[in-house]
Design a protein around this motif. Structure first.
Motif, PDB file in Angstrom:
ATOM      1  N   GLY A  35       0.817  -1.201   0.000  1.00 17.21           N
ATOM      2  CA  GLY A  35       0.000   0.000   0.000  1.00 17.21           C
ATOM      3  C   GLY A  35       0.855   1.257   0.000  1.00 17.21           C
ATOM      4  N   TRP A  36       0.364   2.268  -0.653  1.00 17.68           N
ATOM      5  CA  TRP A  36       0.941   3.614  -0.566  1.00 17.68           C
ATOM      6  C   TRP A  36      -0.023   4.470   0.244  1.00 17.68           C
ATOM      7  N   PHE A  37       0.515   5.108   1.257  1.00 21.34           N
ATOM      8  CA  PHE A  37      -0.266   5.962   2.130  1.00 21.34           C
ATOM      9  C   PHE A  37       0.400   7.327   2.184  1.00 21.34           C
ATOM     10  N   ARG A  38      -0.368   8.327   2.568  1.00 20.33           N
ATOM     11  CA  ARG A  38       0.212   9.648   2.715  1.00 20.33           C
ATOM     12  C   ARG A  38      -0.345  10.338   3.957  1.00 20.33           C
ATOM     13  N   GLN A  39       0.465  11.234   4.468  1.00 26.53           N
ATOM     14  CA  GLN A  39       0.035  12.000   5.636  1.00 26.53           C
ATOM     15  C   GLN A  39       0.530  13.428   5.491  1.00 26.53           C
ATOM     16  N   ALA A  40      -0.431  14.335   5.428  1.00 29.12           N
ATOM     17  CA  ALA A  40      -0.126  15.756   5.355  1.00 29.12           C
ATOM     18  C   ALA A  40      -0.083  16.327   6.769  1.00 29.12           C
ATOM     19  N   PRO A  41       0.597  17.452   6.957  1.00 23.28           N
ATOM     20  CA  PRO A  41       0.678  18.049   8.294  1.00 23.28           C
ATOM     21  C   PRO A  41      -0.711  18.301   8.872  1.00 23.28           C
ATOM     22  N   GLY A  42      -0.927  17.843  10.103  1.00 22.34           N
ATOM     23  CA  GLY A  42      -2.187  18.069  10.785  1.00 22.34           C
ATOM     24  C   GLY A  42      -3.331  17.182  10.334  1.00 22.34           C
ATOM     25  N   LYS A  43      -3.033  16.226   9.450  1.00 18.19           N
ATOM     26  CA  LYS A  43      -4.090  15.343   8.941  1.00 18.19           C
ATOM     27  C   LYS A  43      -3.765  13.888   9.252  1.00 18.19           C
ATOM     28  N   GLY A  44      -4.765  13.054   9.152  1.00 16.58           N
ATOM     29  CA  GLY A  44      -4.570  11.638   9.384  1.00 16.58           C
ATOM     30  C   GLY A  44      -3.934  10.945   8.194  1.00 16.58           C
ATOM     31  N   ARG A  45      -3.537   9.688   8.397  1.00 21.79           N
ATOM     32  CA  ARG A  45      -2.925   8.914   7.335  1.00 21.79           C
ATOM     33  C   ARG A  45      -4.002   8.424   6.371  1.00 21.79           C
ATOM     34  N   ALA A  92       2.426  15.865   0.929  1.00 20.76           N
ATOM     35  CA  ALA A  92       2.381  14.987   2.091  1.00 20.76           C
ATOM     36  C   ALA A  92       3.657  14.155   2.139  1.00 20.76           C
ATOM     37  N   VAL A  93       3.841  13.471   3.255  1.00 22.77           N
ATOM     38  CA  VAL A  93       4.837  12.405   3.312  1.00 22.77           C
ATOM     39  C   VAL A  93       4.156  11.127   2.823  1.00 22.77           C
ATOM     40  N   TYR A  94       4.784  10.473   1.861  1.00 23.11           N
ATOM     41  CA  TYR A  94       4.235   9.251   1.289  1.00 23.11           C
ATOM     42  C   TYR A  94       5.001   8.051   1.836  1.00 23.11           C
TER      43      TYR A  94
END
Length: 129
Positions: A35-45, A92-94
Motif C-alpha cells: 500500500g501507498w499511504f500519505r500523511q499531510a501536516p495536521g491530517k490523518g494517514r 504529504a509524506v508518502y
C-alpha cells in the motif's frame, strides 16, 4: 520483518509528475500486499493506492483516481507509484507499507492502514509553484 525503502519524492510544480519507488530490502514484495499511504501536516494517514499479492487487483482513493498508478516490477523487487497531474493537496509524506495477508479486500485494507504491519520511513512530496 520486511524492510521497505521509499524514494522518488521531491518538490514539483502543480501539474507535474513523480514516480515513487518502494524497494523491499529483505523479502520478496510479490508475496506481500503493498500500500501507498500519505500523511499531510495536521491530517490523518490516508490510503491512496494498494495492490494485492493474490491477484492483480488494485485500489485507488477517489482523490487520486485517474492520476496515480500503482505497479510492480518483480525483477527489481520494487513497487512504484506513478503520480501525474500533481496538485497542492497532494503535498504529504508518502509511505509504502506491506503485509503478507489480505484479510478482507484490498480496498478494505487500503482504507485501514493499521492492517499493514511493515512500513518504510516515508518520502516527502511537495507540490508548489
Amino acid at each position: 520483518q520486511v524492510q521497505l525503502v521509499e524514494s522518488g519524492g521531491g518538490l514539483v510544480q502543480p501539474g507535474g509528475s513523480l514516480r515513487l519507488s518502494c524497494v523491499g530490502s529483505t523479502l520478496t514484495l510479490d508475496h506481500y500486499a503493498i500500500g501507498w499511504f500519505r500523511q499531510a501536516p495536521g491530517k490523518g494517514r490516508e490510503g491512496v493506492s494498494c495492490i494485492s499479492n493474490i491477484d492483480t487487483s488494485t485500489y485507488y482513493a477517489d482523490s487520486v483516481k485517474g492520476r496515480f498508478t500503482i505497479s510492480r516490477d518483480s525483477a527489481k523487487n520494487t513497487v512504484y507509484l506513478q503520480i501525474n497531474s500533481l496538485k497542492p493537496d497532494d503535498t504529504a509524506v508518502y509511505y509504502c507499507a506491506a503485509d503478507p495477508h489480505i484479510i478482507t479486500t484490498i480496498k478494505a485494507m487500503c482504507e485501514n492502514w493499521p492492517l499493514f504491519t511493515s512500513w518504510g520511513q516515508g518520502t516527502q512530496v511537495t507540490v508548489s509553484s
